[in-house]
Design an enzyme around this catalytic site. Structure first.
Site, PDB file in Angstrom:
ATOM      1  N   ASP A  31      -4.758  -5.308 -12.465  1.00 10.85           N
ATOM      2  CA  ASP A  31      -5.739  -6.166 -11.570  1.00 10.85           C
ATOM      3  C   ASP A  31      -6.362  -5.211 -10.437  1.00 10.85           C
ATOM      4  O   ASP A  31      -5.615  -4.044 -10.074  1.00 10.85           O
ATOM      5  CB  ASP A  31      -4.887  -7.142 -10.640  1.00 10.85           C
ATOM      6  CG  ASP A  31      -5.837  -7.995 -10.248  1.00 10.85           C
ATOM      7  OD1 ASP A  31      -6.933  -8.216 -10.465  1.00 10.85           O
ATOM      8  OD2 ASP A  31      -5.367  -9.041  -9.434  1.00 10.85           O
ATOM      9  N   ASN A  79     -10.654 -15.863 -17.909  1.00  6.67           N
ATOM     10  CA  ASN A  79     -11.781 -14.706 -17.425  1.00  6.67           C
ATOM     11  C   ASN A  79     -13.261 -15.256 -17.947  1.00  6.67           C
ATOM     12  O   ASN A  79     -14.127 -14.622 -17.752  1.00  6.67           O
ATOM     13  CB  ASN A  79     -11.341 -13.522 -18.069  1.00  6.67           C
ATOM     14  CG  ASN A  79     -10.283 -12.870 -17.230  1.00  6.67           C
ATOM     15  OD1 ASN A  79      -9.268 -12.112 -17.592  1.00  6.67           O
ATOM     16  ND2 ASN A  79     -10.201 -13.289 -15.716  1.00  6.67           N
TER      17      ASN A  79
END
Ligand code: FPP
Length: 253
Positions: A31, A79
């Site tokens: 991330d 996503n």
């Protein structure tokens, strides 16, 4: 035996870690790519590209250290909500990664595994993945497990559906459903649960990653954005892990 962190940092190229306290399976949420890019005035895609370079470094380091399974969260079932050009870029990354890294993975005896909803991926991504799986199938070293179009809830829903089918076909009784019966239907079937979960970028949440499997996993968070993550950070996480007291709900006598 614990890895003496300072010694490792001094002798980065010659790691002879004792295996006893090494995490067998490390899971990473890669991330912070977008924020890394924003900080530099770059497009988000540049952050993902730098994230891919970080992945190459960490795969090399994990293999050297002697990690048995490395699971990385590359694309979640959520996503798809991102802008179309970013999604398309992310769907091309496995192709690019595999084109440049497959020879290196084979040289290092690394076996690839993918977990997620394969049918939801574009054809070109699926083809690259299928080919890479076949080309590394005979390798016996570290397993590099890509979570791609992965969501832990989707994984659990799929497991429950398969178990329900077995039950309605009369092949499974309710009393036979236990941890092992459920694990058989998870994407991670056959893999040990992660010992160590790493999330960089300052976020402290699981984000629908391996919810069943992390029941007793040690969690480690860092403020470093994933593209800046290197072997030193990995060793820091392993050092922290080695100083944890894992009791699995029991007590130390
Ligand atoms: C999360 O950061 C990252 C991703 C959704 C993509 C991860 C992909 C890579 C690290 C590249 C390597 C992948 C492959 C398949 C070779 P973010 O974009 O959410 O960052 P932000 O929270 O700072 O916006």
């Amino acid at each position: 035996m614990r890895i003496p962190l300072r010694a490792l940092l001094r002798k980065k190229t010659d790691i002879k870690a004792g295996e006893k306290d090494l995490p067998q399976h490390i899971a990473i949420v890669m991330d912070g790519n977008g924020r890394w890019a924003k900080k530099r005035g770059l497009p988000r895609t540049a952050g993902h590209h730098a994230g891919m370079e970080a992945l190459k470094r960490i795969v090399g380091a994990a293999g050297e250290i002697g990690i048995k399974v490395l699971t990385v969260y590359a694309f979640s079932t959520e996503n798809w909500r991102r802008p179309q050009p970013e999604v398309e870029f992310l769907m091309r990354l496995p192709n690019e990664y595999l084109k440049t890294e497959l020879a290196e993975l084979n040289k290092n005896n690394i076996k690839l595994r993918f977990m997620g909803e394969m049918e939801g991926l574009p054809v070109h991504t699926r083809q690259a993945v299928t080919q890479a799986l076949a080309e590394t199938a005979g390798n016996t070293g570290m397993i590099l497990n890509f979570a791609l179009n992965y969501g832990s809830r989707a994984e659990l829903v799929s497991a429950v559906r398969q178990i329900a089918r077995q039950a309605s076909d009369g092949l499974l009784r309710a009393e036979e459903i236990d941890d092992a019966a459920i694990e058989k239907y998870l994407y991670t079937a056959g893999l040990p649960d992660p010992d160590l979960f790493i999330r960089p970028s300052g976020e402290s949440r699981l984000s629908n990653f391996l919810l069943w499997q992390v029941a007793y996993t040690e969690l480690w968070f860092s403020d470093v954005y994933w593209p800046d993550f290197d072997k030193t950070h990995l060793l820091e996480a392993i050092d922290a892990y080695q100083n944890r007291d894992r009791r699995y709900g029991g007590i130390k006598l």
